[in-house]
Design a protein around this motif. Structure first.
Motif, PDB file in Angstrom:
ATOM      1  N   ALA A 201       8.641   8.009  -1.536  1.00  0.00           N
ATOM      2  CA  ALA A 201       8.338   7.695  -2.972  1.00  0.00           C
ATOM      3  C   ALA A 201       8.556   6.183  -3.295  1.00  0.00           C
ATOM      4  O   ALA A 201       9.466   5.483  -2.590  1.00  0.00           O
ATOM      5  CB  ALA A 201       9.224   8.499  -3.898  1.00  0.00           C
ATOM      6  N   PHE A 202       7.757   5.765  -4.170  1.00  0.00           N
ATOM      7  CA  PHE A 202       7.955   4.362  -4.507  1.00  0.00           C
ATOM      8  C   PHE A 202       8.393   4.137  -6.191  1.00  0.00           C
ATOM      9  O   PHE A 202       8.250   5.282  -6.722  1.00  0.00           O
ATOM     10  CB  PHE A 202       6.657   3.211  -4.527  1.00  0.00           C
ATOM     11  CG  PHE A 202       6.236   3.043  -3.139  1.00  0.00           C
ATOM     12  CD1 PHE A 202       6.535   2.047  -2.562  1.00  0.00           C
ATOM     13  CD2 PHE A 202       5.496   3.881  -2.668  1.00  0.00           C
ATOM     14  CE1 PHE A 202       6.375   1.870  -1.199  1.00  0.00           C
ATOM     15  CE2 PHE A 202       4.837   3.568  -1.319  1.00  0.00           C
ATOM     16  CZ  PHE A 202       5.476   2.446  -0.742  1.00  0.00           C
ATOM     17  N   THR A 203       9.140   3.130  -6.422  1.00  0.00           N
ATOM     18  CA  THR A 203       9.497   3.181  -7.776  1.00  0.00           C
ATOM     19  C   THR A 203       8.437   2.540  -8.785  1.00  0.00           C
ATOM     20  O   THR A 203       7.424   2.153  -8.346  1.00  0.00           O
ATOM     21  CB  THR A 203      10.911   2.440  -8.178  1.00  0.00           C
ATOM     22  OG1 THR A 203      10.634   0.981  -7.647  1.00  0.00           O
ATOM     23  CG2 THR A 203      11.960   2.865  -7.448  1.00  0.00           C
TER      24      THR A 203
ATOM     25  N   PHE B 118       5.665  -9.055  -8.536  1.00  0.00           N
ATOM     26  CA  PHE B 118       6.597  -8.040  -8.861  1.00  0.00           C
ATOM     27  C   PHE B 118       6.496  -7.324  -7.329  1.00  0.00           C
ATOM     28  O   PHE B 118       5.915  -7.508  -6.525  1.00  0.00           O
ATOM     29  CB  PHE B 118       6.035  -6.919  -9.747  1.00  0.00           C
ATOM     30  CG  PHE B 118       4.613  -6.144  -9.407  1.00  0.00           C
ATOM     31  CD1 PHE B 118       4.642  -5.045  -8.494  1.00  0.00           C
ATOM     32  CD2 PHE B 118       3.674  -7.004  -9.675  1.00  0.00           C
ATOM     33  CE1 PHE B 118       3.417  -4.582  -7.962  1.00  0.00           C
ATOM     34  CE2 PHE B 118       2.403  -6.080  -9.236  1.00  0.00           C
ATOM     35  CZ  PHE B 118       2.152  -5.008  -8.509  1.00  0.00           C
ATOM     36  N   TYR B 119       7.379  -6.309  -7.263  1.00  0.00           N
ATOM     37  CA  TYR B 119       7.817  -5.443  -6.003  1.00  0.00           C
ATOM     38  C   TYR B 119       7.968  -4.351  -6.434  1.00  0.00           C
ATOM     39  O   TYR B 119       8.247  -3.988  -7.553  1.00  0.00           O
ATOM     40  CB  TYR B 119       8.672  -6.370  -5.222  1.00  0.00           C
ATOM     41  CG  TYR B 119      10.382  -6.612  -5.470  1.00  0.00           C
ATOM     42  CD1 TYR B 119      11.192  -5.578  -4.795  1.00  0.00           C
ATOM     43  CD2 TYR B 119      10.559  -7.016  -6.651  1.00  0.00           C
ATOM     44  CE1 TYR B 119      12.500  -5.689  -5.071  1.00  0.00           C
ATOM     45  CE2 TYR B 119      12.051  -7.332  -7.048  1.00  0.00           C
ATOM     46  CZ  TYR B 119      12.877  -6.456  -6.153  1.00  0.00           C
ATOM     47  OH  TYR B 119      14.302  -6.537  -6.597  1.00  0.00           O
ATOM     48  N   LEU B 120       8.411  -3.485  -5.190  1.00  0.00           N
ATOM     49  CA  LEU B 120       8.635  -2.086  -5.598  1.00  0.00           C
ATOM     50  C   LEU B 120      10.126  -1.778  -4.912  1.00  0.00           C
ATOM     51  O   LEU B 120      10.135  -2.331  -3.788  1.00  0.00           O
ATOM     52  CB  LEU B 120       7.511  -1.022  -5.190  1.00  0.00           C
ATOM     53  CG  LEU B 120       6.208  -1.358  -5.864  1.00  0.00           C
ATOM     54  CD1 LEU B 120       5.265  -0.576  -4.943  1.00  0.00           C
ATOM     55  CD2 LEU B 120       6.356  -1.149  -7.213  1.00  0.00           C
ATOM     56  N   SER B 121      10.622  -0.570  -5.294  1.00  0.00           N
ATOM     57  CA  SER B 121      11.669  -0.178  -4.615  1.00  0.00           C
ATOM     58  C   SER B 121      11.255   1.137  -3.872  1.00  0.00           C
ATOM     59  O   SER B 121      10.341   1.647  -4.372  1.00  0.00           O
ATOM     60  CB  SER B 121      12.966   0.282  -5.323  1.00  0.00           C
ATOM     61  OG  SER B 121      13.954   0.840  -4.716  1.00  0.00           O
TER      62      SER B 121
ATOM     63  N   ASN C 189       0.847  -1.225   0.100  1.00  0.00           N
ATOM     64  CA  ASN C 189       0.009   0.036  -0.083  1.00  0.00           C
ATOM     65  C   ASN C 189       0.862   1.207   0.115  1.00  0.00           C
ATOM     66  O   ASN C 189       2.129   1.277   0.064  1.00  0.00           O
ATOM     67  CB  ASN C 189      -0.863   0.096   1.440  1.00  0.00           C
ATOM     68  CG  ASN C 189      -2.048  -1.146   1.071  1.00  0.00           C
ATOM     69  OD1 ASN C 189      -2.544  -1.430   0.220  1.00  0.00           O
ATOM     70  ND2 ASN C 189      -1.979  -1.837   2.264  1.00  0.00           N
ATOM     71  N   GLU C 190       0.213   2.431   0.025  1.00  0.00           N
ATOM     72  CA  GLU C 190       0.990   3.774  -0.221  1.00  0.00           C
ATOM     73  C   GLU C 190       2.008   3.986   1.044  1.00  0.00           C
ATOM     74  O   GLU C 190       2.907   4.609   0.957  1.00  0.00           O
ATOM     75  CB  GLU C 190       0.083   4.999  -0.534  1.00  0.00           C
ATOM     76  CG  GLU C 190      -0.389   4.765  -1.728  1.00  0.00           C
ATOM     77  CD  GLU C 190      -1.304   6.063  -2.244  1.00  0.00           C
ATOM     78  OE1 GLU C 190      -1.659   6.993  -1.363  1.00  0.00           O
ATOM     79  OE2 GLU C 190      -2.116   6.097  -3.436  1.00  0.00           O
ATOM     80  N   ASP C 191       1.281   3.468   2.130  1.00  0.00           N
ATOM     81  CA  ASP C 191       2.118   3.661   3.234  1.00  0.00           C
ATOM     82  C   ASP C 191       3.147   2.429   3.819  1.00  0.00           C
ATOM     83  O   ASP C 191       3.796   2.657   4.633  1.00  0.00           O
ATOM     84  CB  ASP C 191       1.116   3.708   4.453  1.00  0.00           C
ATOM     85  CG  ASP C 191       0.331   2.383   4.776  1.00  0.00           C
ATOM     86  OD1 ASP C 191       0.467   1.473   4.117  1.00  0.00           O
ATOM     87  OD2 ASP C 191      -0.123   2.283   5.770  1.00  0.00           O
TER      88      ASP C 191
END
Length: 306
Positions: free
Chosen positions: A234-236, A133-136, A121-123
Motif C-alpha cells: 500500500a501507499f499513503t 510530493f512523495y509517498l510513504s 508508479n503502483e509498483d
C-alpha cells in the motif's frame, strides 16, 4: 551653545551604539548574518552513512556562498529542531512534520525551499515527472500473507520517530483509516533510518515496514535482491516534499543567498548526484509555509486519535 554641542555628541554616540548592536545587511536590514554556516540533516538512514554522503555538499556550498560550511547529521528528528531553536544550526533539511514542529512550536524555522522528486508508479518504480510530493509505502516480505493495510493488525511494523512524516505520521493515519490504532493494535518497532526498517523486514524482525518511496534503493547495494524479496502492499496519501529551512532571524539577503545556492547546486550535475544520493532529491524550488497546512491537519489527526 554648550547644550547644543552636548546634545549633538550624545545623539552621535547613540547612533554609533545602535549601529554596533547586531549586524546590518547591505540594504540596512538588521538581523543574523552567518560568518560560517552550519547545515544539519535528519537521520533518514544510517547516520554515519548519511554524513559521508552529505560531506561533499560542504565544498559546493562554500563555493556558492564564499564562507566556511559545516554539514552534520542530527541524532534524531527532534534534535535538529532543538539545535535550530538554540541557534546552533543555521540551515535544516527538515521533513514536513519536523518543519511544522520547528515553525509552530519553537519559532525556529522558516521554509525557503522544497525538494523535487520523481513520482512513483503502483509498483514502486519512478515516473518521468518531477513532483513536489512523495509517498510513504508499506512493504512486507514477498512471501508474506499480508496483502493490505487491514492485514497489519497485531503485526510487528518497523516505524520511525513519531515526528517522521513518511516513517510514522502518514502510515499511522493509514492504519487509522482501517480502524487500527497505531499505538495499541500493532507492535511498533521504532528504528532510526528507513534503511533499518527495510532490513528489519528482510531479516524477519518485522512483518512489515513503513518507508519513504522507495527506500529499498538505499539498501540495494547490500541486498541486491531486495526488490524480489519484498513487495509493496500500500501507499499513503501524498506528503509534501522535504524542506530546506533557515533560522527566522537571518537577514533576507542571506536567506536569498542560501536559497539561490541550493537551487544552483540542484541544477548542476555534480550537485544533483550528491543530493540524489543523500535524500533522493532531484532539485529545489521556492516554497512557503502555506504548502504545509496538510501536514498540520495530519499531525492534529494522529495526535487526536492517540
Amino acid at each position: 551653545m554648550t547644550f547644543y554641542k552636548t546634545s549633538t555628541f550624545v545623539l552621535g554616540m547613540s547612533i554609533l551604539f545602535l549601529s554596533a548592536c547586531g549586524s546590518d545587511s547591505a540594504d540596512g536590514q538588521s538581523g543574523y548574518e552567518p560568518e560560517s554556516l552550519t547545515v544539519q540533516f535528519v537521520p533518514s538512514q544510517n547516520a554515519e552513512t548519511l554524513e559521508a554522503k552529505a560531506a561533499p555538499l560542504e565544498d559546493l556550498l562554500e563555493e556558492e556562498l564564499d564562507i566556511d560550511v559545516e554539514v552534520s547529521v542530527s541524532t534524531n528528528y527532534t534534535t535538529v529542531v532543538e539545535a535550530m531553536a538554540s541557534g546552533q544550526v543555521d540551515v535544516g533539511f527538515l521533513p514536513p512534520n519536523a518543519y511544522v514542529q520547528a515553525h509552530d512550536e519553537q519559532e525556529a524555522a522558516e521554509v525557503i525551499l522544497q525538494a523535487q522528486r520523481y513520482g512513483v508508479n503502483e509498483d514502486g518504480s519512478p515516473t518521468e515527472d518531477l513532483v513536489d510530493f512523495y509517498l510513504s509505502m508499506f512493504i512486507t516480505s514477498a512471501d508474506s500473507e499480508i496483502e493490505s493495510v487491514a492485514d497489519l493488525e497485531g503485526k510487528t511494523i518497523a516505524l520511525q520517530d513519531f515526528t517522521s512524516s513518511a516513517g510514522y505520521v502518514w502510515p499511522a493515519a493509514a492504519l487509522m483509516d482501517e480502524g487500527i490504532d497505531p499505538l495499541t493494535d500493532i507492535n511498533p518497532l521504532i528504528l532510526q533510518g528507513h534503511d533499518a526498517a527495510v532490513t528489519a523486514v528482510l531479516n524477519g524482525e518485522a512483518d512489515a515496514a513503513a518507508i519513504f518511496q522507495d527506500a529499498r534503493n538505499v539498501v540495494v547495494n547490500d541486498f541486491p535482491d531486495v526488490f524480489e524479496e519484498t513487495k509493496v502492499i500500500a501507499f499513503t496519501e501524498e506528503i509534501p516534499n522535504d524542506t530546506i529551512s533557515v533560522r527566522p532571524d537571518m537577514t533576507d539577503e542571506w536567506k536569498e543567498r542560501i536559497q539561490q545556492a541550493f537551487i544552483n547546486i540542484g541544477e548542476s550535475e555534480e550537485g544533483k548526484e550528491i543530493i540524489r544520493d543523500i535524500y533522493t532529491h532531484e532539485g529545489y524550488v521556492e516554497s512557503e509555509d502555506g504548502n504545509f497546512e496538510i501536514v498540520r491537519e495530519y499531525a492534529d489527526r494522529v495526535k487526536t486519535e492517540e
